[in-house]
Write an enzyme that holds these catalytic residues in place. Structure first.
Site, mmCIF file in Angstrom:
data_model
loop_
_atom_site.group_PDB
_atom_site.id
_atom_site.type_symbol
_atom_site.label_atom_id
_atom_site.label_comp_id
_atom_site.label_asym_id
_atom_site.label_seq_id
_atom_site.Cartn_x
_atom_site.Cartn_y
_atom_site.Cartn_z
ATOM 1 C CB SER A 256 -0.930 -0.042 1.218
ATOM 2 O OG SER A 256 -1.073 1.240 1.783
ATOM 3 C CE LYS A 257 -0.391 5.993 -3.677
ATOM 4 N NZ LYS A 257 -1.412 6.475 -4.511
#
Ligand code: GLU
Length: 492
Positions: A256-257
């Protein structure tokens, strides 16, 4: 359904940095479409105006360009099934929401957001297992609903999901996945502002764009019964559903960014090659039949099969990606190609690094390519090639302290070299060492320290060769002066 006329798609939302997950989906969707002789399209899902980010759409399309994934249709190359920007299709979505309303597959709900929030909290407090919409307005008569709408009251349109029984989603990778209808929410299809939600817009567009295979991340599997019901409500055939396994980050959590995992642009800035990134993504949950680690998108198209997808979830390991990238630099691409990529990379991210003339740059590149894993490794390792104003690190300083007094003689030995190259310079150092009965390990370090300021440099002969006689002698002169100056200081 046959795979013959496969139309696949990615439907990214333009909400920020281009996700690695989007690149991953683009790869699998485009590979499958190409293999089937079908089409791969990109639809930008920008109907969530709260999360909309104006630059993001261009950045997603640029990312695909950079990766070399060229969609058959997208907002940049429209065809007669477009527009491929979802917000430009709101009229269509409204028409189909109305159709669902007419047929009774959907209904108007007039609750305000505050009322909904209050009721949801109360359900939570009761420890209700169902926290979706309490379906209050599902009971409104058609007449009353029409009357309130005509009177200008705001409403959303909701799906009338079945209350009992089960909805079965057939997923190509997972077989039948059974959902209890009692747990399905009456999802909003059309919002108060007249914009569709993702659920409605995606299904209308998938249908109108002729999408035959919905290949997307596992996180959408739980929305699929809703999608199936929307399609049923509109009397449309469902596509084949294929939900790909999770991408995990090193800690085992979803990649996840937002949690700080790199975006595609971060990898580009790091100097990861698009080929290497695609190759690595190809190994996430999929493998070549022969277990090869290095493969191209073309190889993948040739060998692709859903049978070799493993569902466990794959860990995206940046160290492994860098290692693979190093392999591309050393083994897959030609030296000329890597040199050209390095130059292009430095022009974009090099912060004014003076990369010198072509021959000199190519010579430095040739020397360093075996030692770098990413294009980004190059600049910090090569400062001394471009400027006389380079740092001397601790180890190099020690080497100068220890062997600095040899430098005047070594300078002379090197000044005498006529035909300057890696061999002749090394030969001169050997001869000098032999004549003085010194070990090479005594002679080489001060020279290396003087010309590079670091002991972590390539083979000394190569280094001297590439730097050239003039530069080397000038650097030795300067080092000699420094050593002398220090000598005077310590004496005084
Ligand atoms: N807009 C959704 C996303 O951002 C698309 C999900 C889907 O593929 O249906 O991922």
């Amino acid at each position: 359904m046959s795979d013959q006329a496969a139309v696949t798609r990615i439907a990214p939302s333009p909400t920020g940095d281009p996700h690695v997950g989007t690149a991953y989906q683009a790869l699998f969707n485009s590979v499958f479409a190409r293999q089937q002789g079908g089409k791969f399209i990109v639809r930008i899902e920008d109907t969530d105006r709260n999360r909309y980010n104006a630059q993001s759409e261009a950045r997603i399309l640029d990312m695909l360009d950079w990766l070399g994934i060229h969609p058959d249709a997208s907002p940049r190359n429209e065809d007669d099934r477009g527009p491929y920007t979802q917000s430009q299709r709101a009229g269509l979505h409204q028409d189909y929401a109305r159709q669902l309303l007419e047929s009774g597959a959907a209904y108007r709900a007039f609750d305000t957001p505050e009322e909904l929030e209050e009721r949801r909290r109360a359900a939570e407090a009761r420890k209700d297992s169902y926290l979706g919409y309490d379906r209050r307005d599902r009971a409104l008569s058609r007449e009353e609903s029409d009357r309130r709408a005509a009177a200008g009251e705001e409403f959303v349109i909701r799906l009338k999901a079945p209350l009992e029984g089960q909805t079965v989603v057939h997923d190509r990778l997972r077989g039948d996945v059974v959902f209890d209808n009692a747990q399905l929410d009456d999802k909003v299809l059309l919002k108060r502002d007249g914009f569709p939600t993702y659920h409605l817009a995606a299904m209308v567009d998938d249908h109108l764009m002729g999408v035959t295979h919905v290949i997307r991340a596992e996180e959408w599997l739980t929305s699929t019964p809703i999608h199936k019901l929307i399609l049923e409500g509109l009397g449309w055939e469902e596509p084949e559903w294929i939900h790909t396994p999770w991408l995990l980050s090193a800690g085992g959590k979803k990649y996840s960014k937002r949690r700080g995992d790199p975006s595609v642009e971060d990898f580009r800035r790091m100097g990861i090659l698009p080929e290497a990134l695609l190759n690595y993504l190809g190994m996430m949950g999929w493998s070549m039949p022969g277990g090869e680690e290095i493969f191209s998108v073309d190889d993948m198209v040739r060998e692709f099969s859903w049978d070799r997808v493993s569902l466990g979830g794959s860990t995206f390991d940046v160290t492994k990606l860098k290692w693979l990238n190093g392999k591309y630099l050393r083994e897959v691409l030609s030296e000329d190609e890597v040199t050209a990529r390095l130059r292009a990379y430095l022009n974009e991210f090099g912060e004014g690094l003076p990369t010198g003339d072509d021959t000199y740059f190519a010579a430095v590149a040739r020397l360093m390519i075996p030692r770098i894993e990413t294009l980004g490794d190059f600049a910090p390792m090569t400062g001394y090639f471009w400027s006389e104003d380079f740092e001397t690190d601790d180890k190099a300083r020690k080497a100068l302290d220890k062997g600095g007094e040899l430098l005047p003689d070594l300078r002379e030995a090197l000044a005498g070299v006529q035909d300057w190259n890696a061999e002749s310079t090394k030969h001169a150092l050997h001869e000098y060492a032999e004549a003085r009965e010194l070990k090479l390990g005594k002679v080489m370090p001060p020279v290396r320290a003087a010309v590079a300021g670091t002991m972590q440099s390539p083979d000394l002969g190569d280094l001297l060769d590439v730097l050239g006689k003039e530069r080397v002698l000038a650097r030795l002169d300067r080092a000699i002066q420094n050593v002398e100056a220090q000598g005077t200081e310590t004496q005084g």
